[in-house]
Design a protein around this motif. Structure first.
Motif, short mmCIF file in Angstrom:
data_model
loop_
_atom_site.label_atom_id
_atom_site.label_comp_id
_atom_site.label_asym_id
_atom_site.label_seq_id
_atom_site.Cartn_x
_atom_site.Cartn_y
_atom_site.Cartn_z
N HIS A 191 0.81 -1.23 0.00
CA HIS A 191 0.00 0.00 0.00
C HIS A 191 0.84 1.27 0.00
N GLY A 192 2.18 1.13 -0.01
CA GLY A 192 3.05 2.30 -0.08
C GLY A 192 2.94 3.22 1.12
N ILE A 193 2.77 2.63 2.31
CA ILE A 193 2.64 3.44 3.53
C ILE A 193 3.96 4.16 3.83
N VAL A 194 5.08 3.41 3.66
CA VAL A 194 6.42 3.96 3.90
C VAL A 194 7.30 3.51 2.74
N SER A 195 8.18 4.40 2.27
CA SER A 195 9.09 4.05 1.16
C SER A 195 10.47 3.67 1.70
N GLY A 196 11.12 2.71 1.01
CA GLY A 196 12.48 2.31 1.39
C GLY A 196 12.48 1.17 2.39
N LYS A 197 13.32 0.16 2.14
CA LYS A 197 13.37 -1.05 2.97
C LYS A 197 13.67 -0.76 4.43
N GLN A 198 14.69 0.07 4.68
CA GLN A 198 15.08 0.35 6.06
C GLN A 198 13.98 1.12 6.80
N ALA A 199 13.39 2.10 6.09
CA ALA A 199 12.30 2.88 6.70
C ALA A 199 11.11 1.98 7.02
N GLN A 200 10.84 1.02 6.12
CA GLN A 200 9.74 0.08 6.36
C GLN A 200 10.04 -0.81 7.57
N LYS A 201 11.28 -1.28 7.67
CA LYS A 201 11.66 -2.11 8.80
C LYS A 201 11.53 -1.34 10.11
N ASP A 202 11.99 -0.10 10.12
CA ASP A 202 11.89 0.73 11.32
C ASP A 202 10.42 0.94 11.71
N TYR A 203 9.57 1.13 10.70
CA TYR A 203 8.14 1.33 10.92
C TYR A 203 7.53 0.07 11.55
N VAL A 204 7.92 -1.11 11.03
CA VAL A 204 7.39 -2.38 11.53
C VAL A 204 7.86 -2.63 12.96
N ILE A 205 9.13 -2.37 13.24
CA ILE A 205 9.65 -2.57 14.60
C ILE A 205 8.93 -1.65 15.60
N ASP A 206 8.63 -0.43 15.17
CA ASP A 206 7.87 0.49 16.02
C ASP A 206 6.48 -0.08 16.31
N LEU A 207 5.84 -0.65 15.27
CA LEU A 207 4.53 -1.30 15.44
C LEU A 207 4.62 -2.48 16.41
N MET A 208 5.67 -3.30 16.25
CA MET A 208 5.84 -4.46 17.12
C MET A 208 5.98 -4.02 18.58
N GLU A 209 6.74 -2.96 18.80
CA GLU A 209 6.91 -2.47 20.17
C GLU A 209 5.61 -1.89 20.72
N THR A 210 4.78 -1.34 19.83
CA THR A 210 3.47 -0.82 20.24
C THR A 210 2.60 -1.93 20.83
N VAL A 211 2.72 -3.15 20.26
CA VAL A 211 1.90 -4.28 20.76
C VAL A 211 2.71 -5.18 21.71
N SER A 212 3.75 -4.62 22.31
CA SER A 212 4.55 -5.32 23.34
C SER A 212 5.33 -6.51 22.81
N LEU A 213 5.77 -6.44 21.54
CA LEU A 213 6.75 -7.40 21.02
C LEU A 213 8.11 -6.68 20.96
N LYS A 214 9.18 -7.47 20.85
CA LYS A 214 10.53 -6.89 20.87
C LYS A 214 11.12 -6.81 19.47
N ALA A 215 12.09 -5.89 19.29
CA ALA A 215 12.74 -5.72 17.99
C ALA A 215 13.40 -7.01 17.52
N GLU A 216 13.96 -7.78 18.48
CA GLU A 216 14.66 -9.02 18.09
C GLU A 216 13.71 -10.10 17.58
N HIS A 217 12.39 -9.90 17.73
CA HIS A 217 11.41 -10.85 17.21
C HIS A 217 11.22 -10.73 15.70
N TYR A 218 11.74 -9.67 15.10
CA TYR A 218 11.50 -9.36 13.69
C TYR A 218 11.82 -10.53 12.77
N ASP A 219 12.91 -11.23 13.00
CA ASP A 219 13.36 -12.31 12.09
C ASP A 219 12.92 -13.70 12.54
#
Length: 587
Positions: free
Chosen positions: A446-474
């Motif tokens: 949906h083109g919410i965020v452009s660029g792979k790193q920016a998208q990853k940062d956005y997702v990690i922020d979302l994960m932390e919002t729902v009480s998951l940790k950054a290291e859970h990403y992979d």
């Protein structure tokens, strides 16, 4: 005086994993007497199901192994037999004849290619050595005893052709077919409607009395245990932390874990701002040797952290503000029907009216609770709103625009606004995709965020919002608990910044303690992001806690729609009264 039927001494069960050996059951001791019901409670991973599988001799070896202990079964002459010393052939003589087990998910326990009747018939012929005619008569008699409608039709039906409650009754009939002296029921009512659950609890109590059997009833819901058990064992991390008579455990719990479990369930008599969770009652740390140390948090502090009662005046002010607005969603005369029968030419001659002339509105910032038994149409209604089921007729107006008249491009844009959180997060996640990639996919599409790193940062922020940790990403879905997977589902639904969330039975399969955490999270996110919810569940206590208004569905129609507290306190429809009367309330 009761005679002892089973005695478990110093039982230890371990599993080999990639991360090392995990001790699932850790030196537990308990007894079961003839004619009594023992309840075993605890969260997922507490060891309660592994304990029951050990008794039945069903621990998968490898990776599992019983490393120490004895499980003694007392026969009619009161002489004990150590079940752990028996060969597989000898153990088969006890399974079915002396002991039987009802599993949580009957669909995985019943063979989909055989009729329900034949599966029970097979067990009877194997253990009781009856001819086919006599065995069939016994099956039909059992089907009548477990209150299955039209036993002859049920005998000929395949598992996929009957409801969840009916499949569970078939499993109970199979377990009782050879008159066992010990019946083990592992979460047999967790996924069932409250009305079906009430009927099954009564059925099990009646059958136990008729057979003078003992029951081990496993559940994470203490209110259900209070309905059926004489004594209760509370398990935590493989250990029994407390045991005793049900009334004693409920009225004067000693262990902080038990106190937390009792407090996690949404109260029915009043509203709270936030549900208590286990961490409000105890702190868990490890010492230098890796041994677990549990520290109890004083009750006065736990009360402040946990169940703070809602202010009725604030609620009235909130409700007034909510309904002063224009509706965000308006559903008008919606019909979603499915073909039930076709003639020779393929034309439908009979319909299942899953949603039948339904009309209602939802206001910005509101939570509308949607309740009813399985088959009432609540899930079909939610799926029709989001476009996963195609309605036959009616209107679905979102911000004044009819979703049913939009073209594909307009619908895709609108799907950013309305998202769904499913009941089974594991089934809705790709097992080959990391959870980071699963959450990132809609962000990229949906083109919410452009660029792979920016998208990853956005997702990690979302994960932390729902009480998951950054290291859970992979990590992959199988590496997470049910509660964590549900948080992944919520994060993915939030990825497109929606305004409207449909939560379809999104906490019904979770432990009460994890359920409390997820419900608290949903309320917190609603305030932070100004979200609007339709919250679908068959559990009225959960819906009452979450909802501003409650809508009760039955047979595809709305039975009643009103303030959630009003419906609970003075229901108008007889159907709603039956649902409320079926809620297990504990002691």
């Amino acid at each position: 005086m009761y005679h002892k039927l089973l005695e478990v001494k110093n039982l230890v069960v371990e599993f080999a994993t990639d991360a090392g050996t995990v001790r699932a059951v850790d030196q537990i001791d308990f007894s079961v007497f003839r004619g009594e019901t023992i309840g075993i409670v605890g969260e997922s991973g507490s060891g309660k199901s592994v304990t029951s599988l050990s008794v039945m001799g069903l621990i998968p070896q490898p990776p599992g192994k019983i490393t120490s202990g004895t499980i003694e079964y007392y026969e009619q002459d009161n002489q004990p037999v150590n079940l752990l010393s028996l060969t597989e052939k000898e153990m088969n003589q006890y399974r079915g004849n002396e002991m039987a087990m009802i599993f949580q998910e009957p669909m995985t326990s019943l063979n989909p290619v055989f009729t329900c009747g034949n599966q029970v018939l097979e067990a009877i012929q194997l253990h009781l050595k009856l001819d086919k005619k006599a065995a069939k008569e016994r099956v039909l008699d059992l089907f009548r005893k477990v209150q299955l409608p039209d036993p002859e039709r049920m005998y000929a039906a395949y598992p996929h052709e009957i409801s969840g409650g009916q499949k569970q009754r078939v499993m109970i009939a199979m377990a009782m077919s050879c008159n066992p002296k010990l019946l083990i029921a592992d979460e047999p009512t967790t996924a069932l409607d409250v009305t079906v659950q009430k009927a099954i609890l009564k059925l099990m109590a009646d059958l136990k009395k008729d057979l003078d059997a003992a029951v081990i009833f496993i559940s994470h819901d203490l209110a259900v245990i209070a309905e059926i058990a004489d004594r209760v064992l509370v398990m935590y991390k493989g250990k029994i932390v407390e045991q005793g008579k049900v009334a004693d455990i409920f009225k004067k719990p000693k262990h902080p874990y038990t106190k937390g479990l009792l407090a996690c369930r949404p109260p029915l008599a009043y509203r709270v701002e936030r549900l208590p969770v286990i961490s409000d009652f105890m702190r868990v740390e490890n010492d230098q040797n890796g041994n677990q140390i549990i520290t109890e948090i004083p009750t006065s502090v736990a009360a402040k952290l946990g169940a703070v009662r809602s202010d009725p005046a604030k609620r009235i002010a909130r409700m007034t503000a909510l309904y002063d607005q224009s509706p965000l969603l308006e559903v008008k005369h919606l019909n979603t029907w499915f073909s039930a029968k076709k003639n020779f030419f393929g034309k439908t001659t009979d319909w299942v009216k899953a949603v039948n002339d339904v009309s209602f509105s939802v206001y910005p910032g509101e939570t509308l609770g949607l309740v009813g038994e399985s088959g009432c149409g609540k899930t079909t209604l939610g799926r029709s709103i989001i476009g996963l089921n195609e309605p036959r007729s009616g209107e679905i107006l979102y911000n004044g625009k009819d979703l049913l008249k939009m073209n594909a491009a307009e619908l895709q844009a609108m799907r950013r606004e309305i998202q769904i959180v499913f009941q089974d997060p594991y089934g809705s996640l790709n097992p080959r995709m990391t959870i980071g990639a699963a959450i990132q996919e809609p962000v990229s599409v949906h083109g919410i965020v452009s660029g792979k790193q920016a998208q990853k940062d956005y997702v990690i922020d979302l994960m932390e919002t729902v009480s998951l940790k950054a290291e859970h990403y992979d990590r992959y879905p199988h590496e997470f608990s049910g509660g964590q997977r549900q948080r992944v589902g919520i994060a993915r639904a939030l990825a497109l910044n929606p305004k409207f969330l449909i939560c379809d039975e999104s906490v019904s399969a979770l432990d009460v303690s994890v359920q409390a955490q997820v419900l608290n999270l949903l309320l917190k996110l609603q305030k932070q992001r100004s979200l609007t919810y339709i919250f679908i569940s068959h559990d009225l206590s959960v819906v009452k806690f979450m909802s501003d208004r409650m809508m009760v569905m039955n047979g595809g129609r709305i039975e009643e729609l009103d303030d959630a507290d009003k419906i609970y306190e003075s229901p108008k429809a007889d159907y709603t009264k039956r649902l409320i009367d079926a809620i297990p309330v504990g002691l």
